[in-house]
Design a protein around this motif. Structure first.
Motif, PDB file in Angstrom:
ATOM      1  N   VAL A 204       0.770  -1.208   0.021  1.00 28.38           N
ATOM      2  CA  VAL A 204       0.035  -0.030   0.177  1.00 28.38           C
ATOM      3  C   VAL A 204       0.841   1.305  -0.017  1.00 28.38           C
ATOM      4  O   VAL A 204       1.683   1.457   1.072  1.00 28.38           O
ATOM      5  N   SER A 205       0.769   2.082  -1.017  1.00 31.63           N
ATOM      6  CA  SER A 205       1.528   3.247  -0.979  1.00 31.63           C
ATOM      7  C   SER A 205       0.945   4.481  -0.341  1.00 31.63           C
ATOM      8  O   SER A 205      -0.283   4.339   0.141  1.00 31.63           O
ATOM      9  N   GLY A 206       1.618   5.290  -0.050  1.00 29.53           N
ATOM     10  CA  GLY A 206       1.231   6.587   0.765  1.00 29.53           C
ATOM     11  C   GLY A 206       2.066   6.697   2.148  1.00 29.53           C
ATOM     12  O   GLY A 206       2.546   5.701   2.591  1.00 29.53           O
ATOM     13  N   ARG A 207       1.672   7.873   2.610  1.00 27.61           N
ATOM     14  CA  ARG A 207       2.478   8.108   3.955  1.00 27.61           C
ATOM     15  C   ARG A 207       1.674   7.315   4.951  1.00 27.61           C
ATOM     16  O   ARG A 207       0.437   7.281   4.965  1.00 27.61           O
ATOM     17  N   PRO A 208       2.447   6.606   5.937  1.00 31.26           N
ATOM     18  CA  PRO A 208       1.704   5.915   7.128  1.00 31.26           C
ATOM     19  C   PRO A 208       1.141   6.825   7.596  1.00 31.26           C
ATOM     20  O   PRO A 208       1.610   7.987   8.319  1.00 31.26           O
ATOM     21  N   PRO A 209      -0.161   6.269   8.377  1.00 34.95           N
ATOM     22  CA  PRO A 209      -0.925   7.593   9.300  1.00 34.95           C
ATOM     23  C   PRO A 209      -0.332   7.317  10.559  1.00 34.95           C
ATOM     24  O   PRO A 209       0.357   6.394  11.166  1.00 34.95           O
ATOM     25  N   LEU A 210      -0.581   8.383  11.380  1.00 33.16           N
ATOM     26  CA  LEU A 210       0.120   8.666  12.612  1.00 33.16           C
ATOM     27  C   LEU A 210      -0.749   7.544  13.849  1.00 33.16           C
ATOM     28  O   LEU A 210      -1.879   7.280  13.490  1.00 33.16           O
ATOM     29  N   ARG A 211       0.079   6.762  14.182  1.00 34.45           N
ATOM     30  CA  ARG A 211      -0.674   5.820  15.276  1.00 34.45           C
ATOM     31  C   ARG A 211      -0.794   6.359  16.620  1.00 34.45           C
ATOM     32  O   ARG A 211      -0.082   6.878  17.201  1.00 34.45           O
ATOM     33  N   VAL A 212      -2.285   6.203  17.115  1.00 33.44           N
ATOM     34  CA  VAL A 212      -2.375   6.842  18.298  1.00 33.44           C
ATOM     35  C   VAL A 212      -2.854   5.785  19.228  1.00 33.44           C
ATOM     36  O   VAL A 212      -3.676   5.046  18.880  1.00 33.44           O
ATOM     37  N   VAL A 213      -2.371   5.616  20.436  1.00 35.83           N
ATOM     38  CA  VAL A 213      -2.820   4.681  21.217  1.00 35.83           C
ATOM     39  C   VAL A 213      -3.236   5.381  22.677  1.00 35.83           C
ATOM     40  O   VAL A 213      -2.493   6.077  23.154  1.00 35.83           O
ATOM     41  N   LEU A 214      -4.436   4.912  23.145  1.00 38.05           N
ATOM     42  CA  LEU A 214      -5.045   5.420  24.162  1.00 38.05           C
ATOM     43  C   LEU A 214      -4.537   4.588  25.446  1.00 38.05           C
ATOM     44  O   LEU A 214      -4.456   3.447  25.510  1.00 38.05           O
ATOM     45  N   ASP A 215      -3.844   5.209  26.506  1.00 37.54           N
ATOM     46  CA  ASP A 215      -3.117   4.510  27.680  1.00 37.54           C
ATOM     47  C   ASP A 215      -3.255   5.370  28.738  1.00 37.54           C
ATOM     48  O   ASP A 215      -2.156   5.953  29.218  1.00 37.54           O
ATOM     49  N   ARG A 216      -4.321   5.532  29.375  1.00 48.75           N
ATOM     50  CA  ARG A 216      -4.709   6.360  30.474  1.00 48.75           C
ATOM     51  C   ARG A 216      -3.626   6.249  31.621  1.00 48.75           C
ATOM     52  O   ARG A 216      -3.173   7.229  32.213  1.00 48.75           O
ATOM     53  N   ALA A 217      -3.280   5.114  31.769  1.00 41.96           N
ATOM     54  CA  ALA A 217      -2.278   4.812  33.252  1.00 41.96           C
ATOM     55  C   ALA A 217      -0.849   4.958  32.757  1.00 41.96           C
ATOM     56  O   ALA A 217      -0.083   4.754  33.492  1.00 41.96           O
ATOM     57  N   GLY A 218      -0.721   5.315  31.445  1.00 47.21           N
ATOM     58  CA  GLY A 218       0.490   5.312  30.892  1.00 47.21           C
ATOM     59  C   GLY A 218       1.774   4.197  31.184  1.00 47.21           C
ATOM     60  O   GLY A 218       2.612   3.903  31.574  1.00 47.21           O
ATOM     61  N   ALA A 219       0.931   2.908  30.787  1.00 44.47           N
ATOM     62  CA  ALA A 219       1.391   1.623  31.026  1.00 44.47           C
ATOM     63  C   ALA A 219       1.911   0.718  29.825  1.00 44.47           C
ATOM     64  O   ALA A 219       2.148  -0.384  29.915  1.00 44.47           O
ATOM     65  N   VAL A 220       2.070   1.660  28.508  1.00 43.79           N
ATOM     66  CA  VAL A 220       2.619   0.943  27.465  1.00 43.79           C
ATOM     67  C   VAL A 220       3.850   0.326  27.717  1.00 43.79           C
ATOM     68  O   VAL A 220       4.701   0.862  27.950  1.00 43.79           O
ATOM     69  N   PRO A 221       3.840  -1.181  27.238  1.00 44.71           N
ATOM     70  CA  PRO A 221       5.168  -1.694  27.278  1.00 44.71           C
ATOM     71  C   PRO A 221       5.953  -1.284  26.302  1.00 44.71           C
ATOM     72  O   PRO A 221       5.556  -0.853  25.173  1.00 44.71           O
ATOM     73  N   SER A 222       7.424  -1.264  26.604  1.00 43.62           N
ATOM     74  CA  SER A 222       8.392  -0.451  25.530  1.00 43.62           C
ATOM     75  C   SER A 222       8.525  -1.671  24.615  1.00 43.62           C
ATOM     76  O   SER A 222       8.783  -1.145  23.447  1.00 43.62           O
ATOM     77  N   HIS A 223       8.251  -2.684  24.743  1.00 40.69           N
ATOM     78  CA  HIS A 223       8.396  -3.529  23.425  1.00 40.69           C
ATOM     79  C   HIS A 223       7.039  -3.665  22.472  1.00 40.69           C
ATOM     80  O   HIS A 223       6.932  -4.493  21.588  1.00 40.69           O
ATOM     81  N   ALA A 224       6.007  -2.862  22.882  1.00 42.19           N
ATOM     82  CA  ALA A 224       4.794  -2.815  22.096  1.00 42.19           C
ATOM     83  C   ALA A 224       5.158  -2.680  20.593  1.00 42.19           C
ATOM     84  O   ALA A 224       6.149  -1.852  20.187  1.00 42.19           O
ATOM     85  N   ARG A 225       4.463  -3.400  19.789  1.00 45.51           N
ATOM     86  CA  ARG A 225       5.003  -3.246  18.351  1.00 45.51           C
ATOM     87  C   ARG A 225       4.301  -2.037  17.786  1.00 45.51           C
ATOM     88  O   ARG A 225       5.295  -1.444  16.857  1.00 45.51           O
ATOM     89  N   VAL A 226       3.600  -1.377  18.371  1.00 45.70           N
ATOM     90  CA  VAL A 226       3.028   0.042  18.115  1.00 45.70           C
ATOM     91  C   VAL A 226       4.186   1.174  18.323  1.00 45.70           C
ATOM     92  O   VAL A 226       4.407   2.271  17.572  1.00 45.70           O
ATOM     93  N   LEU A 227       5.302   0.801  18.898  1.00 48.71           N
ATOM     94  CA  LEU A 227       6.540   1.638  19.045  1.00 48.71           C
ATOM     95  C   LEU A 227       7.445   1.431  18.186  1.00 48.71           C
ATOM     96  O   LEU A 227       8.759   1.967  18.526  1.00 48.71           O
ATOM     97  N   ASP A 228       7.384   0.738  17.362  1.00 50.60           N
ATOM     98  CA  ASP A 228       8.709   0.578  16.230  1.00 50.60           C
ATOM     99  C   ASP A 228       8.851   1.883  15.393  1.00 50.60           C
ATOM    100  O   ASP A 228       8.205   2.739  15.609  1.00 50.60           O
ATOM    101  N   ASP A 229       9.585   1.752  14.506  1.00 49.84           N
ATOM    102  CA  ASP A 229       9.906   3.036  13.750  1.00 49.84           C
ATOM    103  C   ASP A 229       9.341   3.219  12.342  1.00 49.84           C
ATOM    104  O   ASP A 229       9.630   4.012  11.620  1.00 49.84           O
ATOM    105  N   ALA A 230       8.225   2.213  12.221  1.00 50.61           N
ATOM    106  CA  ALA A 230       7.694   2.031  11.005  1.00 50.61           C
ATOM    107  C   ALA A 230       6.651   3.453  10.578  1.00 50.61           C
ATOM    108  O   ALA A 230       6.428   3.785   9.413  1.00 50.61           O
ATOM    109  N   ALA A 231       6.320   4.016  11.746  1.00 51.64           N
ATOM    110  CA  ALA A 231       5.228   5.279  11.617  1.00 51.64           C
ATOM    111  C   ALA A 231       5.584   5.993  13.009  1.00 51.64           C
ATOM    112  O   ALA A 231       5.972   5.495  13.980  1.00 51.64           O
ATOM    113  N   PRO A 232       5.188   7.273  13.208  1.00 50.98           N
ATOM    114  CA  PRO A 232       5.191   7.942  13.985  1.00 50.98           C
ATOM    115  C   PRO A 232       3.819   7.487  15.048  1.00 50.98           C
ATOM    116  O   PRO A 232       2.770   7.128  14.543  1.00 50.98           O
TER     117      PRO A 232
END
Ligand code: AOF
Ligand code: ZN
Length: 357
Positions: A204-232
């Motif tokens: 799929v061509s195009g600019r990858p969208p901004l990934r937004v995750v709701l994490d009220r408690a600030g508990a996202v694990p550092s190894h979450a796949r959404v934190l890789d460098d494929a997109a902001p």
């Protein structure tokens, strides 16, 4: 105008915070002498692109534009003036510009003696630019909820298994849907349960969208796949929650917490400020219900799979607080198509301006 709408569509998903716009210039005998479309913020407007192609042939021509020509000096000059300088005799446009800074082009042209014909194929052009128009009119991003579910509205079996309910073709289609949006959003339940990546498949061509995750408690694990460098990625935490440490490309946004939940109105306002004009809700049932209950749902794209899971399965949508049929959130069906073995439905909360009600 249909040609201009088609030209505009070529840049869908790449122009934010700007609209998609197409323009065709017709010579006195009705044959095209130039055409163009807007490629993205900071680049020439569609009218200017078309004028550059037409050169001297623009004199006496008719400009057919999907959006009212602008009257302002923004990142680029006022198109109304460019059309006047080129000697265009008539301007036909589809949608009045809802952007208060840019509007007024039609009036300026008319006052200068140009024949102006508004609202030609308005509903068709509204559909082509729906995300941007909805966003600018509401001063928040246009929100689309996408879900895949069984025929009886379940997104997982009672034991939580969910791979796969919809078929491969439907899952590929989702990547194209993502590419058309500025941001994709998931709630913390989905973040924890699915560890989604939310990137674009290579095909799929195009600019990858901004990934937004709701994490009220600030508990996202550092190894979450959404934190890789494929997109902001933007991690949204509740005010006062511990700030996760993220790689430099990513961002933490703090929003107020209301009744124990992140204030999604504040979130959509912040996203709009950052130039996000369209948001795709990708999971889960609670997130979608929160947007729906807040009146923040503009469109639904549903992939319905030919299987049944029964009442023990997980519903695609949480409770909306609706107790009686009169209070149902009714939608308008816009598109029905077959995608592999699944059915894709596109629905919207309100009619498009210019559409028969
Ligand atoms: C576009 N492309 O082809 C037309 C637009 O920041 P600027 O100067 O690029 O202006 C953006 C505004 O101009 C936009 O919000 C819309 O109201 C108007 N028309 N914009 O990006 C175009 N014709
Ligand atoms: Zn312009």
């Amino acid at each position: 105008m249909l040609r201009a709408i088609g030209l505009a569509a070529a840049a869908l998903g790449r122009t934010s915070p700007n609209p998609v716009v197409g323009c065709v210039l017709l010579g006195p005998d009705g044959s095209p002498v130039g055409e163009g479309f807007h490629r993205g913020a900071g680049q020439p407007h569609a009218e200017v692109e078309a004028l550059a192609v037409a050169g001297a042939r623009a004199r006496g021509a008719t400009a057919v534009v999907t959006l009212e020509p602008c009257a302002h000096q923004g990142r680029t000059g006022p198109c109304a003036d460019a059309l006047l300088r080129a000697g265009v005799a008539r301007v036909v446009y589809a949608v009045p510009d809802p952007n208060p800074h840019a509007a007024g082009g039609a009036r300026r042209l008319r006052e200068a003696g140009v024949e102006v014909v508004p609202e030609v194929l308005r509903a068709e052009a509204e559909r082509g630019n729906e995300l941007w128009l909805t966003a600018v009119r509401a001063a928040r991003p246009c929100v689309t909820w996408k879900f895949g579910g069984s025929l009886d509205g379940r997104s997982a079996a009672p034991d939580g298994t969910s791979r796969w309910i919809t078929g491969q073709r439907a899952r590929e289609d989702v990547h194209a849907l993502r590419a058309a949006h500025d941001a994709v959003l998931v709630g913390s339940g989905t973040l924890r349960a699915d560890d989604p990546h939310l990137g674009l498949r290579h095909a799929v061509s195009g600019r990858p969208p901004l990934r937004v995750v709701l994490d009220r408690a600030g508990a996202v694990p550092s190894h979450a796949r959404v934190l890789d460098d494929a997109a902001p990625t933007m991690v949204v935490i509740g005010r006062g929650a511990p700030r996760p440490r993220l790689p430099r490309r990513h961002e933490v946004l703090e929003v107020p917490v209301v009744d124990g939940d992140l204030d999604i109105r504040a979130l959509t306002g912040e996203l709009y400020e950052r130039g996000v004009r369209s948001v795709l809700l990708e999971g889960g049932a609670r997130l979608a219900a929160a947007f729906a209950a807040a009146g923040l749902l503009d469109r639904v794209v549903a992939y319905v799979a030919p299987l049944l899971l029964g009442a023990g399965g997980r519903p695609v949508l949480d409770d909306l607080g609706i107790r009686t049929l009169d209070d149902a959130l009714r939608l308008r069906l816009d598109e029905v198509s077959r995608v592999g073995e699944d059915v894709r439905l596109v629905l919207r909360a309100r009619p498009l301006p210019g559409e028969p009600v």
